[in-house]
Structures are given as structure tokens and as C-alpha cells.
Design a protein around this motif. Structure first.
Motif, PDB file in Angstrom:
ATOM      1  N   ALA A 191       1.031  -1.322   0.115  1.00  0.00           N
ATOM      2  CA  ALA A 191       0.023  -0.162  -0.153  1.00  0.00           C
ATOM      3  C   ALA A 191       0.821   1.202  -0.029  1.00  0.00           C
ATOM      4  N   PRO A 192       0.574   2.188  -0.938  1.00  0.00           N
ATOM      5  CA  PRO A 192       1.555   3.381  -1.078  1.00  0.00           C
ATOM      6  C   PRO A 192       1.464   4.412   0.250  1.00  0.00           C
ATOM      7  N   GLY A 193       2.544   4.625   0.697  1.00  0.00           N
ATOM      8  CA  GLY A 193       2.504   5.396   1.924  1.00  0.00           C
ATOM      9  C   GLY A 193       2.423   7.046   1.713  1.00  0.00           C
ATOM     10  N   ALA A 194       3.328   7.729   2.425  1.00  0.00           N
ATOM     11  CA  ALA A 194       3.345   9.179   2.054  1.00  0.00           C
ATOM     12  C   ALA A 194       3.902   9.678   0.817  1.00  0.00           C
ATOM     13  N   GLU A 195       3.566  10.687   0.313  1.00  0.00           N
ATOM     14  CA  GLU A 195       4.101  11.380  -0.881  1.00  0.00           C
ATOM     15  C   GLU A 195       5.500  11.781  -0.641  1.00  0.00           C
ATOM     16  N   ILE A 196       6.676  11.232  -1.280  1.00  0.00           N
ATOM     17  CA  ILE A 196       7.922  11.708  -1.025  1.00  0.00           C
ATOM     18  C   ILE A 196       8.720  12.489  -2.337  1.00  0.00           C
ATOM     19  N   PHE A 197       8.048  12.229  -3.426  1.00  0.00           N
ATOM     20  CA  PHE A 197       8.650  13.004  -4.543  1.00  0.00           C
ATOM     21  C   PHE A 197       7.628  13.957  -5.214  1.00  0.00           C
ATOM     22  N   ARG A 198       7.489  15.231  -5.464  1.00  0.00           N
ATOM     23  CA  ARG A 198       6.683  15.855  -6.484  1.00  0.00           C
ATOM     24  C   ARG A 198       7.357  16.837  -7.343  1.00  0.00           C
ATOM     25  N   VAL A 199       6.688  16.833  -8.548  1.00  0.00           N
ATOM     26  CA  VAL A 199       7.177  18.027  -9.684  1.00  0.00           C
ATOM     27  C   VAL A 199       6.080  19.108  -9.742  1.00  0.00           C
TER      28      VAL A 199
END
Length: 489
Positions: free
Chosen positions: A238-246
Motif C-alpha cells: 500500500a503506498p505511503g506518504a508522498e516523497i517526490f513531487r514535480v
């Protein structure tokens, strides 16, 4: 090293048929093609072509006989134009000089037939992998070939280009051209093939009508055992917290700003047509291409990436779509390619430690089941699937947080694909954020948590797994093109 590439191959191919040739990487498919087109010389056996002995000693012998090959690894001249590449062997002349007007007109007609919208005067080096693939196909059909070998012709093509290619193949078949079609995309072979021959470990397993086999049958014959689900999805991740954003990324003048994020443990798919801006966006994120505007954020902190070196040091990695030109140093050993991303880890006082390099490489070779007689072996001599695994090993050695995979399973067999999917899930379980660009839509639908769809250099939509369907993805992929084409009217 004592490995026999081909042994006791008995094969008959009928005029005007589409004959499918399948097998794992290293099964002997490419070696067989190279024997038949004069690159390799056979040690034993006999070849008959149209009932007569056929003994090609060089590639020109095959060309003169009407036999042409579109190779998986491209064979174009990068600094010449598209038109010059297509008609290089028979350039039209006028008064002893190349007639460029006729050359470009003829090229336009062939490019239209394969559905490639590029100027015939464009230099090949400026085009993407998928466009280059279509040029190879255009080059092949521009001649009156009697036998045409197509080696992984759809590896980088989207459904629209594949459909057009299959139409071309059907027209060639109606003209009596014999097609030998090599592909790891087993499902698509049933749409176009008449008969199939399976190779394993340099030997022929069987030749059967396509109507008499299933995908499961082919897989079993190829690998010698049953495989698991073709596109495994791990419901426990299950995906967790967002770690990379554009944020607000602009890579083309006048282009729409792009923005998206990816979470820890997530497999984020990137879909779209050829030329939609998928690869260019990833290259800009990785610092390989300049971006006009935009910000990157990693773990909540602004990220400055002006070059691939900056990206690697920050914790990003990118497996490029063209592994041979951009991902590997072919004429160097496996251990050199694997350790290249983190030389400090295998150095003492600034000096490379050979023993440490070899030990690290051997560990990853075992972990990824890379088939090589030694880590000292040059990467050039590995099969396509094992070369791809070396690229993966290179980035695993670095240990990045965010991994960008551009066409990760291009040109590799079903067994190697399954191993790579398992590796992706292992990385996801370890909390890595994974972005997967692929022209293989069933692949994205099978293994991703979420898919972003690119259309004409913009993100036209985002689809969550419960809403996955090929129809929805293709609708979004065509969206901006339809609007752009309809606007003038």
C-alpha cells in the motif's frame, strides 16, 4: 565459453505466411536470424531458399536475394536525414547527383504509410526510440523484399502504431511477402501470426499453428515450466506518504505546466502515445534535458537538479529507454557498469578497489539472476534481458529513493519480465517511489497503483486502479490531439 548458440534447428517457412519466432533471451532467435542473413556463418546444416541452396557469406548476399531484417537494435546513420536513411541503398539521382526533391517526396509517401509524422529532412539523431523504430520499418518496406524479418518491431510502439504496423504486415502478406516475426509480447502474436516456432536453449521445441496454442502453452514451452500471473499485482503493498513531487514543470515553449507526485511504495505508470512528451518529461526531471520552468521536491525539501549528476546525488535514478546508447558502457565488464553509479563505495583513499567492485557486482548478479559466465564479461556479449538487468543492478547499487523506469521491459522475454516485476515489488516494499513509463498498456494496467496519461505534452488525466481500462487510457491519450486537430475547423 562452450555454449552452443544453435543446435539441430529444423525449420520450414512457407511463402506468404507470418511465422512467429519466440523464446527466452538467449534461446537463439537472434543467432538464427543472423545466420539466415549472412552475419554469422553456420557450422553445419543446409539452408534452402525457394528450393535452391542458399549460402549467404555477408549481408549483401541476403539483400540481393530479397531478404531484409529490421533488427531490435537499430541500424541507422544518425547524422543523415530520415529520407537518406530510408533510401540509402538506392538514392535517386539526377545528372549524377542525388535528387533530393524526389528523395524527400518518396520518403514522405513511405512515412505516411507507417504513420510517422516527421519531416523527411529531419536528422535521425534528434528522434526518439519509437520514431526510430518506425523509420527502420519504413526502410524495410521501401524495397521489394521477398522475406522480411521483424525483430521486436512493437517494443516501443503504442496501440495506434502497432495497429498500423499490423495493417502493413497484412498488406505485405497479401503481396506474397514472407514475414518472420520475433516478439516477446506473446498476446499480440495471436493477432498477426499463422504459425509459431518456439526455441529454448538453442534448440527448436516445436512448430505449431497459432490456432492450436495459447499464451500459457507458449510460456511453458519457452521456459520449460509454468509461470505465475503475467502481470503480477501485489495487493499487500500500500503506498505511503508522498516523497517526490514535480510542480509547474515546463519543458516545451508554449507547453502546459506539468505537476504530479509519487508516494513511497507506489508504482506510478506513465502512459501516452509516441511523441506525447513522456520520455522528455522524465529526462527533464532527471536533469538530462533542460527544463524551461518548474520545481522538484523530495521529502518536503526543494531539490536543485541541473544535471544527471545532481539527480543521482539527490537520490534519483533513471533507467533509460535506450539501454545500449544511454544506459551501458558496452565494451566494459559487468562489474564496471554496475559499480559506476557509486565509485566512492568501492574505493579506498580515492583509489578504486577492484576486489570490492567484483564482490559488489557478484552479489547483484546473483540477486538479479543475471546470466553471465563472469562479472568480467563485457556487457556487449550479454543478451538483451541480461543487459537490462545490468542497468537495474547499476541503480540498485546506488540505492536511490526515486526510480524512473523508461520502458523497463523493452525487448526482453516473459521470464525476465516476470523477474523484473518481482524486483519492482521488492523495491516498493522497501519504500521506494517508482515511476514506470511504458508503451505496453497491459503492463501498466497490470502492475501499477495509478496511471498518469500524457497527451500532446500535457497530462490529460489520472486514473486510479479501480477505474483502470484500456478504453479509458486510450481516450485520455488521444484527448489533446483530437482537440488540437478539431480547433482550426
Amino acid at each position: 565459453p562452450g555454449v552452443i548458440a544453435l543446435e539441430e534447428i529444423d525449420l520450414d517457412i512457407e511463402p506468404g505466411e507470418v511465422h512467429i519466432l519466440v523464446g527466452e533471451n538467449g534461446a537463439g532467435k537472434s543467432s538464427l536470424v543472423k545466420v539466415l542473413c549472412g552475419i554469422y556463418t553456420r557450422d553445419e546444416g543446409e539452408i534452402l531458399y525457394q528450393g535452391q541452396p542458399y549460402n549467404p557469406q555477408r549481408t549483401q548476399d541476403a539483400l540481393h536475394a530479397g531478404i531484409r531484417v529490421v533488427y531490435q537494435e537499430f541500424n541507422l546513420l544518425p547524422y543523415l536525414s530520415v529520407a537518406e536513411n530510408i533510401f540509402f541503398e538506392k538514392l535517386p539521382t539526377k545528372h549524377g547527383l542525388v535528387d533530393y526533391k524526389k528523395l524527400n517526396q518518396d520518403a514522405e509517401a513511405v512515412l505516411k504509410e507507417v504513420g510517422l509524422d516527421v519531416a523527411p529532412t529531419s536528422r535521425v539523431e534528434l528522434l526518439g526510440v519509437a520514431q526510430t523504430q518506425l523509420i527502420e520499418i519504413a526502410k524495410a518496406i521501401s524495397t521489394e523484399s521477398k522475406v522480411l524479418f521483424l525483430d521486436e518491431p512493437t517494443a516501443t510502439l503504442t496501440p495506434r502504431e502497432i495497429s498500423r504496423l499490423f495493417d502493413i504486415i497484412r498488406r505485405l502478406r497479401q503481396r506474397g511477402v514472407t514475414i518472420i516475426y520475433i516478439s516477446h509480447r506473446l498476446q499480440e502474436t495471436f493477432e498477426i501470426g499463422d504459425r509459431v516456432t518456439v526455441l529454448r536453449n538453442g534448440r527448436k521445441v516445436d512448430t505449431l499453428p497459432m490456432a492450436d496454442v495459447t499464451v500459457a502453452d507458449l510460456v511453458r514451452m519457452m521456459v520449460g515450466k509454468k509461470m505465475g500471473e503475467e502481470y503480477p499485482f501485489d495487493t499487500t503493498v500500500a503506498p505511503g506518504a508522498e516523497i517526490f513531487r514535480v510542480n509547474n514543470l515546463v519543458i516545451k515553449h508554449g507547453g502546459a505546466p506539468l505537476g504530479f507526485g509519487v508516494r513511497a511504495g507506489e508504482l506510478l505508470g506513465i502512459a501516452g502515445l509516441v511523441g506525447s512528451g513522456r520520455t522528455e518529461t522524465m529526462r527533464a526531471i532527471f536533469g538530462a534535458d533542460k527544463r524551461i520552468a518548474g520545481d522538484l521536491v523530495l521529502n518536503g525539501q526543494p531539490l536543485r537538479v541541473e544535471s544527471p549528476r545532481d539527480a543521482v546525488q539527490a537520490g534519483l535514478s533513471m533507467l533509460t529507454e535506450d539501454r545500449k546508447q544511454q544506459g551501458l558502457i558496452l565494451d566494459m565488464p559487468c562489474y564496471v557498469n554496475i559499480s559506476l553509479t557509486d565509485l566512492a563505495a568501492v574505493s579506498r583513499s580515492g583509489v578504486l578497489n577492484h576486489a570490492a567492485e567484483v564482490t559488489a557486482a557478484e552479489g547483484l548478479v546473483d540477486e538479479l539472476s543475471i546470466r553471465t559466465s563472469s562479472v568480467d564479461k563485457w556487457v556487449r556479449f550479454l543478451s538483451g534481458g541480461n543487459q537490462q538487468k545490468v542497468v537495474l543492478a547499476k541503480w540498485l547499487f546506488r540505492g536511490p529513493q526515486v526510480l524512473i523506469f523508461d520502458e523497463p521491459t523493452r525487448g526482453i522475454d516473459v521470464g525476465a519480465k516476470y523477474e523484473i516485476y518481482m524486483l519492482l515489488w521488492a523495491l516498493a516494499k522497501a519504500g521506494k517511489a517508482i515511476i514506470i513509463v511504458s508503451s505496453d498498456l497491459p503492463e501498466l494496467l497490470g502492475i501499477c497503483h495509478r496511471i498518469l496519461v500524457f497527451s500532446n505534452w500535457a497530462i490529460s488525466g489520472e486514473v486510479e486502479r479501480p477505474d483502470f481500462s484500456q478504453e479509458r487510457i486510450l481516450e485520455l491519450a488521444y484527448q489533446n490531439y483530437v482537440q488540437t486537430e478539431a480547433a482550426p475547423a
